[in-house]
Design an enzyme around this catalytic site. Sequence first.
Site, PDB file in Angstrom:
ATOM      1  N   CYS A 254       0.839  -1.205   0.000  1.00  0.00           N
ATOM      2  CA  CYS A 254       0.000   0.000   0.000  1.00  0.00           C
ATOM      3  C   CYS A 254       0.871   1.251   0.000  1.00  0.00           C
ATOM      4  O   CYS A 254       1.366   1.681   1.046  1.00  0.00           O
ATOM      5  CB  CYS A 254      -0.924  -0.017   1.225  1.00  0.00           C
ATOM      6  SG  CYS A 254      -1.963   1.442   1.398  1.00  0.00           S
TER       7      CYS A 254
ATOM      8  N   CYS B 204      -0.343   4.131   2.203  1.00  0.00           N
ATOM      9  CA  CYS B 204      -0.139   3.937   3.637  1.00  0.00           C
ATOM     10  C   CYS B 204       1.316   4.156   4.008  1.00  0.00           C
ATOM     11  O   CYS B 204       1.626   4.745   5.040  1.00  0.00           O
ATOM     12  CB  CYS B 204      -0.488   2.504   4.044  1.00  0.00           C
ATOM     13  SG  CYS B 204      -2.084   1.949   3.517  1.00  0.00           S
ATOM     14  N   ASP B 205       2.225   3.619   3.176  1.00  0.00           N
ATOM     15  CA  ASP B 205       3.595   3.445   3.622  1.00  0.00           C
ATOM     16  C   ASP B 205       4.614   4.400   3.003  1.00  0.00           C
ATOM     17  O   ASP B 205       5.767   4.423   3.435  1.00  0.00           O
ATOM     18  CB  ASP B 205       4.039   2.000   3.368  1.00  0.00           C
ATOM     19  CG  ASP B 205       3.131   0.997   4.072  1.00  0.00           C
ATOM     20  OD1 ASP B 205       2.423   1.415   5.012  1.00  0.00           O
ATOM     21  OD2 ASP B 205       3.132  -0.175   3.697  1.00  0.00           O
TER      22      ASP B 205
END
Lengths: 106, 324
Positions: free
Chosen positions: B147, B150-151
Site C-alpha cells: 500500500c 499507507c507506507d
Amino acid sequence: MSENITNLTEATFDEVINASAEPVVVDFWAEWCGPCKMIAPVLEEIAAEQGDAVKITKLNVDENPAIAQRYGVMSIPTMLVFRNGEVDRKVVGAKGKAQLIEEFGL
Amino acid sequence: MSDSKIHDVLILGSGPAGLTAAIYTARASLDPLVLEGEPSSTGDQPGGQLMLTTEVENFPGFPNGIMGPELMIGFREQALRFGADVRTEKATRVDFTSRPFRVWVGDPAAPDPTYLAHSIIVSTGATALMLDLPNEQRLLGHGVSTCATCDGFFFREHDIAVVGGGDSALEEATFLTKFARSVTIIVRRDELRASKIMQDRALANPKINILWNTVVTDVIGDQTVEKLVTQNTQTGETSELIATGLFVAIGHRPNTSLFAGQLDLKDNGYLITHAPSTRTSIPGVFACGDVQDDTYRQAITAAGSGCAAAIDAERWLEANHESE
C-alpha cells in the site's frame, strides 16, 4: 473517539507502556491510510469486549514519528503488543477480528 | 449466529460495484444485506482496492480528484443512508445449488448456513498479485509494501523500487516521489501498459528511472529490505539494485475461489456474466465489478455494473415472485 481506546503521544508513550500490568496493544496509524480506517472499528470492538484484560491504544505516526522509527515501523497499520514493557508481538496489516485476537495472543 | 430470515438480496463485497448495488437495491426497498468483507491490506477488504490507492483523478463528479478511501467511505455512507445492512463479515462458503441460496460466515463446516437469500450479487473484486518470492513475504512490512498510500511516508529520502508497468505501478511511483529520493520502476518488457497521461507524467519526473526488460528474482535484507536481485529478461544476466523499499503493482487476480465449481469461470479465473446483463450461470446470482471484468477494471465501470446487477436482481425477483 471511544473511551476504550487511549491515544498515545511521544510524551505519554513510555509511561503507559511501562505502567500497565495488562498487555498493551499499540495501533500505529495515520489519517491517509485506508486499511487503518477499516480496523479502527474492529479494535474498538475488541477493546469493548476484552475489558480490563488488555489495554488498546493508538499512535498517530504522522504526529509521533520518533516512536514509529524506534520500533522500525515501515508499514501501517502495524500493531505492537507490549507485555511488561517489551514488544511481545508484531502484527502488520489489517486483519479481521478473530485473526487479530489470535495474533495479539489474547 | 445464523438468522432465519430469507433476505431478498445478499451482496458479497463492498467496493464500488457492491456498494452501488447496495444503494440501488436499498432504494428499491429490497433491504440488501452486504457482507463487506474483513479488513486486510491486499485488495480483498471492505471498500475494495480503492482503499489502498492514492488520489483518484478520473472518477466523474470530482473535478479536483478525491482520495480512494474517502471516495469509498462516501459510497458506504450513501448505502447506509438508504438502509443497507452492511456487516464486516466475510463469506467462507456458499451453496448456490438450491434456493434459497445459502451463505456461511465463520466456520465453513458448520451444518447450518449463516444467511439465506433469494438472490445474490457477487462483487468480491480482485486482489493484488505479489511476486511470490519467499523473502518478499518475510519482509512484508519491513520494506516490502502492498500500500503505497499507507507506507510512502516511511520512505523519505530512501531509494526505492516499484515493480510493474501498468497505470497502478506508474501512479504509485509518481506518488512515492513525494517522499523517496529516487524511484526505479522495474518493467518486465520494453514498453509500458499504462495510459499515455500516466506515462508522460512518470517519464517527466526527474526522480523516476525505468529499468526495462527486467524482473525481480529475490529480495535481500536481514531485518529490512536492503537490495533486490534482478534479472534481464533478454540476456538472462542477473544484477543487484540497491533499494530499501519495494512496492509491487503487477496486476490482480479475481476473488473467485469461493465460487469455483458452482459458477462458470473463465480460464483466467474471472466469473462469466452473460452480456448485456450481469447474469451468471445460475439464475438469481448476478456478478459485477472486477470479479467479472478482465477488460476495463475501473472504479466507474465497476459502479456501473453494480447498478446493472441491482436492476437485474430486482427484475428477477419480481419475475420470480420471491420478493417479500
